[in-house]
Design a protein around this motif. Sequence first.
Motif, PDB file in Angstrom:
ATOM      1  N   ASP A  42       0.871  -1.180   0.000  1.00  0.00           N
ATOM      2  CA  ASP A  42       0.000   0.000   0.000  1.00  0.00           C
ATOM      3  C   ASP A  42       0.911   1.235   0.000  1.00  0.00           C
ATOM      4  O   ASP A  42       1.482   1.587   1.038  1.00  0.00           O
ATOM      5  N   ILE A  43       1.056   1.865  -1.170  1.00  0.00           N
ATOM      6  CA  ILE A  43       1.971   3.009  -1.264  1.00  0.00           C
ATOM      7  C   ILE A  43       1.387   4.275  -0.651  1.00  0.00           C
ATOM      8  O   ILE A  43       2.125   5.203  -0.345  1.00  0.00           O
ATOM      9  N   TRP A  44       0.073   4.324  -0.462  1.00  0.00           N
ATOM     10  CA  TRP A  44      -0.533   5.480   0.194  1.00  0.00           C
ATOM     11  C   TRP A  44      -0.313   5.441   1.702  1.00  0.00           C
ATOM     12  O   TRP A  44      -0.056   6.466   2.324  1.00  0.00           O
ATOM     13  N   ASN A  45      -0.430   4.244   2.296  1.00  0.00           N
ATOM     14  CA  ASN A  45      -0.292   4.110   3.749  1.00  0.00           C
ATOM     15  C   ASN A  45       1.044   3.530   4.187  1.00  0.00           C
ATOM     16  O   ASN A  45       1.257   3.311   5.377  1.00  0.00           O
ATOM     17  N   LYS A  46       1.921   3.253   3.220  1.00  0.00           N
ATOM     18  CA  LYS A  46       3.277   2.744   3.473  1.00  0.00           C
ATOM     19  C   LYS A  46       3.260   1.452   4.280  1.00  0.00           C
ATOM     20  O   LYS A  46       3.919   1.335   5.314  1.00  0.00           O
ATOM     21  N   THR A  47       2.511   0.459   3.791  1.00  0.00           N
ATOM     22  CA  THR A  47       2.470  -0.847   4.440  1.00  0.00           C
ATOM     23  C   THR A  47       2.764  -1.946   3.424  1.00  0.00           C
ATOM     24  O   THR A  47       2.549  -1.768   2.218  1.00  0.00           O
ATOM     25  N   ILE A  48       3.243  -3.085   3.932  1.00  0.00           N
ATOM     26  CA  ILE A  48       3.502  -4.268   3.114  1.00  0.00           C
ATOM     27  C   ILE A  48       2.866  -5.452   3.828  1.00  0.00           C
ATOM     28  O   ILE A  48       3.064  -5.631   5.030  1.00  0.00           O
ATOM     29  N   GLU A  49       2.124  -6.265   3.084  1.00  0.00           N
ATOM     30  CA  GLU A  49       1.446  -7.421   3.666  1.00  0.00           C
ATOM     31  C   GLU A  49       1.768  -8.670   2.856  1.00  0.00           C
ATOM     32  O   GLU A  49       1.670  -8.676   1.621  1.00  0.00           O
ATOM     33  N   LYS A  50       2.164  -9.730   3.556  1.00  0.00           N
ATOM     34  CA  LYS A  50       2.453 -11.020   2.928  1.00  0.00           C
ATOM     35  C   LYS A  50       1.174 -11.601   2.342  1.00  0.00           C
ATOM     36  O   LYS A  50       0.127 -11.587   2.976  1.00  0.00           O
ATOM     37  N   LEU A  51       1.264 -12.114   1.121  1.00  0.00           N
ATOM     38  CA  LEU A  51       0.176 -12.883   0.541  1.00  0.00           C
ATOM     39  C   LEU A  51       0.457 -14.356   0.841  1.00  0.00           C
ATOM     40  O   LEU A  51       1.614 -14.769   0.911  1.00  0.00           O
ATOM     41  N   ASP A  52      -0.578 -15.143   1.002  1.00  0.00           N
ATOM     42  CA  ASP A  52      -0.409 -16.559   1.342  1.00  0.00           C
ATOM     43  C   ASP A  52      -0.076 -17.376   0.088  1.00  0.00           C
ATOM     44  O   ASP A  52      -0.768 -18.321  -0.263  1.00  0.00           O
ATOM     45  N   LEU A  53       0.969 -16.942  -0.590  1.00  0.00           N
ATOM     46  CA  LEU A  53       1.498 -17.639  -1.759  1.00  0.00           C
ATOM     47  C   LEU A  53       2.893 -18.140  -1.409  1.00  0.00           C
ATOM     48  O   LEU A  53       3.568 -17.545  -0.557  1.00  0.00           O
ATOM     49  N   PRO A  54       3.354 -19.215  -2.053  1.00  0.00           N
ATOM     50  CA  PRO A  54       4.695 -19.714  -1.753  1.00  0.00           C
ATOM     51  C   PRO A  54       5.771 -18.737  -2.216  1.00  0.00           C
ATOM     52  O   PRO A  54       5.542 -17.895  -3.080  1.00  0.00           O
ATOM     53  N   MET A  55       6.950 -18.879  -1.619  1.00  0.00           N
ATOM     54  CA  MET A  55       8.081 -18.041  -2.007  1.00  0.00           C
ATOM     55  C   MET A  55       8.639 -18.523  -3.335  1.00  0.00           C
ATOM     56  O   MET A  55       8.527 -19.690  -3.697  1.00  0.00           O
ATOM     57  N   THR A  56       9.252 -17.591  -4.058  1.00  0.00           N
ATOM     58  CA  THR A  56       9.829 -17.869  -5.361  1.00  0.00           C
ATOM     59  C   THR A  56      11.271 -17.381  -5.384  1.00  0.00           C
ATOM     60  O   THR A  56      11.755 -16.802  -4.407  1.00  0.00           O
ATOM     61  N   ASP A  57      11.941 -17.620  -6.494  1.00  0.00           N
ATOM     62  CA  ASP A  57      13.300 -17.103  -6.635  1.00  0.00           C
ATOM     63  C   ASP A  57      13.286 -15.846  -7.498  1.00  0.00           C
ATOM     64  O   ASP A  57      12.242 -15.446  -8.002  1.00  0.00           O
TER      65      ASP A  57
END
Length: 162
Positions: A92-107
């Motif tokens: 969220d670039i307006w509120n300056k937040t980052i939230e993990k999505l429940d997707l697997p990690m990638t390279d």
Amino acid sequence: MDERGDIYFYSAGNNFNVANKEGFLRIRKGSDQWDADYLFNLSKTTIKGIGKTGQYMIKSYYAGNGIVYSCVKVTDTEFGILKKDFQPVKIDIWNKTIEKLDLPMTDSNGSFAITRYKDFIVFGMTCNNGTGYYTYNTKTGECSQTPVVTAVGVPSSLVAFE
């Protein structure tokens, strides 16, 4: 450019080597100068759902209303081309937040294809449980844990047609 008319830029260090000097910058609507009051440094922002910070992102997709989807390199992992150290996130670039999505990690090779298809954000990823295209449903929050479409090789590009 967002719906408010502000322009956002994402910038990282040379070859993404200087993580503490990366982030989003903004030019306000009607101005031609950088907004001195705005810097959203991903490497100094804790990712909700992980409790750690990220280093940088490679590609992103702007979905509107200040929301950017991307894969962010998680800071406490060692560098490695094929390491699964990029986490899909909602920024969220307006509120300056980052939230993990429940997707697997990638390279890092699997962090290049991100787009919208109907209610889904589609990520082309190389993960431990499959290579291909994974989805995040923006209406329900549901995330695929295996590819909805598999791919041979790196899923590095994606164009959605409706």
